[in-house]
Design an enzyme around this catalytic site. Structure first.
Site: not given
Ligand code: ACO
Length: 442
Positions: A318, A376
């Site tokens: 998140h 979720d």
């Molecule tokens: N699985 C694996 N790796 C992940 C995940 C994941 N679910 N989420 C983040 N990471 C990793 C990224 O690859 C990144 O790695 P790096 O630093 O080596 O490049 C690091 O963790 C940070 O991730 P970002 O994408 O930069 O974080 P951001 O804050 O932009 O993204 C997000 C947050 C979009 C929710 C992300 O965690 C994600 O895509 N999760 C899966 C989708 C999801 O469950 N969304 C629901 C959000 S809650 C809601 O809207 C109600």
């Protein structure tokens, strides 16, 4: 909350000074303090003073507005609505009461609660002509596509509540949206399965009425299961608002130009649809189905960690929570209650979810990146057990979030400092060049 710089103990105002190392120019900017949470550097004078913009794609360090509705402490896993912890609201309140709280700032007294429930209940029917809109969609249209279109179309039906400068019209539009979006959501479902629309019933509670409009058919009696209705109500509470997320910011930005609230909420629905936001609950279920069995989990964990593979563990991570999402804890408990009520003892998807969570929470990659289950992760399993198709999951999120969107929209319109949202950019394209006639282009 204060918009003025605070005075520090030594008599100097709280400020930050930036020095432009190219020319030694200095600019001193005020630091503003909220009721709690990080302070903000007020950069409104920055451009005039330095000729520079700030650069923050994804808004990871940007406070876009002042708000008194929802507070999140992502490190501690805290979520408060108007100061009340989400766990207490989920356990002791009900969705309509939370709606009142978000919209009006305080919990209602018994009289206010009864009046609000009556108002919302009496606004649940939609203009009969609106049903014609549905017939223009293909039967296999994604219900979120229908939601974007039909909710936006409300502005063509309710002209008497589109004057955003009239406080009475603003509140009527808010009530209409909270009341009618569930009816439209149920109609979107009915349309996709080819069943007749079911009219709302004023003798039912909010969640009960929604379940009735969704699952009842005219040819037989449908009895709403009270345990399922309670779970549904809790799911709505857990999704009601979440501060300045992508869809809420979209609603605020759309509304900042003076657009009517129905159009703004349609914009929010479009933003919510994406899999990185509200579309994640649908994506979680698809992922669990793809994993298929517990023994294949390590393979998917490996993929999630692989930089060259764009697979992510859906329902994990998140932007704000770097701890367990407090909503996910309530959701996990609700999930158990629903499965027990429906007599689902061995749900293979739940087994995969529990094991996936256990492995991820003990895996170095997820620990280091602070990737915890989000709201979720469990909601999809509950919704599937209740009988919703995956395509409806995000619709249910939109239904619940409508109150958050409209409360944030209303707060913005009523903020005397409100301006049209107009970010700038770091331009990296061509600088001026002369037009080349077609016959001279290679
Ligand atoms: N699985 C694996 N790796 C992940 C995940 C994941 N679910 N989420 C983040 N990471 C990793 C990224 O690859 C990144 O790695 P790096 O630093 O080596 O490049 C690091 O963790 C940070 O991730 P970002 O994408 O930069 O974080 P951001 O804050 O932009 O993204 C997000 C947050 C979009 C929710 C992300 O965690 C994600 O895509 N999760 C899966 C989708 C999801 O469950 N969304 C629901 C959000 S809650 C809601 O809207 C109600």
């Amino acid at each position: 909350m204060s918009q003025t710089p605070q005075t520090a103990g030594d008599g100097t105002a709280d400020t930050v000074t930036l020095i432009d190392n190219r020319n030694g120019k200095q600019v001193t900017l005020p630091i503003l303090h909220g009721a709690t949470g990080p302070d903000v550097i007020d950069i409104r004078k920055l451009y005039a003073a330095t000729g520079c913009f700030t650069y923050d794609p994804g808004f990871t360090s940007t406070g876009s507005c002042e708000s008194a509705i929802t507070y999140i402490d992502g490190d501690e896993g805290v979520l408060l609505h108007r100061g009340y912890p989400i766990e207490q609201l989920a356990e002791k309140s009900d969705f309509l009461e939370v709606c009142y709280l978000l919209l009006n700032g305080e919990l209602p007294n018994p009289e206010q609660k009864a009046k609000f429930e009556q108002t919302i209940t009496r606004h649940t029917m939609v203009h009969e002509q609106l049903a014609n809109f549905f017939r223009g969609f293909r039967r296999d249209a994604h219900p979120m596509a229908i939601m974007c279109g039909v909710v936006g179309a409300l502005s063509a039906f309710y002209h008497d509540s589109t004057d955003i400068n009239d406080p009475t019209q603003r509140i009527i539009a808010s009530h209409r949206l909270i009341a009618k979006v569930p009816t439209i959501a149920a109609m979107a479902y009915k349309y996709s399965v080819g069943q007749p629309f079911v009219y709302p019933r004023n003798d039912l509670g909010f969640a009960e009425n929604f379940l009735h409009m969704t699952f009842a058919v005219p040819c037989e009696q449908y009895k709403v299961n009270p345990v399922i209705a309670k779970a549904m109500d809790k799911i709505f509470i857990l999704h009601a608002d979440h501060e300045q997320n992508a869809s809420t910011s979209t609603v605020r930005l759309a509304g900042s130009s003076g657009a009517n609230p129905f159009a703004c909420i349609a914009a929010g629905i479009a933003s919510l649809w994406g899999p990185a936001h509200g579309g994640a609950n649908e994506a979680v279920l698809k992922m669990l189905e793809e994993i298929k069995s517990v023994d294949r989990i390590p393979e998917f964990i490996k993929r999630a960690k692989d930089k060259n593979d764009n697979f992510r563990l859906m329902g994990f991570g998140h932007r704000v929570y770097k701890n367990y999402d407090p909503r996910a804890k309530v959701m996990q408990q609700t999930c158990k209650e629903v499965l027990a009520e429906l007599g689902i003892k061995d749900d293979p998807l739940l087994d995969i979810a529990v094991e996936l969570e256990r492995i991820a929470l003990s895996d170095e990659y997820f620990i280091e990146k602070k990737l915890y289950p989000n709201v979720d992760f469990y909601s999809g399993i509950i919704l599937k057990a209740i009988g919703f198709p995956t395509s409806m999951f995000t619709v249910l999120f939109a239904l619940a979030r409508t109150v958050g969107w409209i409360s944030q929209w209303k707060e913005m319109i009523e903020d005397p400092t409100q301006k049209i949202g107009r970010p700038r950019q770091l331009y990296t394209g061509h600088v001026t060049r002369d037009f080349v006639p077609l016959n001279e282009r290679g």
